[in-house]
Design an enzyme around this catalytic site. Structure first.
Site: not given
Length: 246
Positions: A2, A37
């Site tokens: 990620e 994020c």
């Protein structure tokens, strides 16, 4: 793997504007000082509600308490001096690219001068192709962008190289599903819903990385597929393939 995101938050004119602003401001410039994020760091607002949303979000940002979260403050510090320099650099360059500062924009002084504290910062009229709208700030900075049509909103939302998450605010269920289908992101949250459950996959597209966390997709990432093939029949019959955990 990620690798971050630049998630769009699409707010249509029929949405609950108060709920949308509270949720959008909290997750972009409040909670964790914007260091998330998948946070909705681009707020796209349909033009009939745009001025109202800008005013409300700016007021909310100014109301957030800044300081030590262990002492009850909502907005804590960013991670390092390097992060402070990077975030302030993007803030300083934004007006030259057409963005209008409506809240924050500075490092905290006074008792917090020795810490890595940055004011919750909100920019309006952000160019969708500017640094502020395209780059991951990873700090308490929100870009607000107007749009006119559904197709324009989708185009703006999909205009970054990231594809981790996206948010949709509307009371039209058909529109919600139609827009979600066209957004290039791995996780779509509608009207404040969250997707961080152990049985549901989390992960994005493009520069946001690859693979999934959670659900069957994650469990299969620990498996190795193995295929065995035979050119002729054996006692066991025709050639077969297998899928076994490694």
């Amino acid at each position: 793997m990620e690798l971050g995101g630049k998630s769009a938050n699409l707010i249509f004119e029929d949405a609950d504007i108060e709920a949308a602003c509270v949720h959008g401001a909290f997750l972009s410039v409040g909670f964790l000082a914007g260091q998330g994020c998948s946070f909705p760091t681009r707020m796209l607002v349909q033009r009939p509600r745009y001025d109202e949303a800008v005013e409300r979000v700016a007021a909310l940002a100014k109301s957030f308490t800044i300081g030590d979260p262990l002492e009850g403050a909502l907005v804590g510090p960013v991670i390092s001096q390097a992060a402070v320099d990077r975030i302030l650099g993007m803030i300083e360059r934004a007006p030259a690219q057409g963005a209008r500062l409506v809240s924050g924009g500075a490092r905290l002084g006074g008792d917090l001068a020795d810490g890595y504290f940055i004011e919750p910062t909100v920019f309006a009229d952000v160019d969708p192709h500017s640094e502020l709208a395209q780059g991951e700030v990873f700090g308490p900075v929100l870009s607000i962008i107007p749009f006119d049509t559904e197709n324009e909103a989708i185009e703006i939302a999909n205009s970054t190289p990231y594809g981790l998450a996206a948010y949709v605010r509307t009371n039209d269920l058909a529109r919600a599903h139609r827009v979600a289908e066209q957004l290039g992101a791995g996780d779509i949250m509608i009207n404040g819903a969250q997707n961080l459950y152990v049985n549901r996959p989390f992960g994005g597209f493009g520069r946001s990385g690859f693979g999934k966390e959670g659900g069957r997709q994650e469990s299969r990432s620990y498996c190795a597929s193995k295929v065995s093939a035979s050119a002729s029949k054996t006692r066991a019959g025709p050639a077969a393939s297998s899928d076994r955990s490694g």
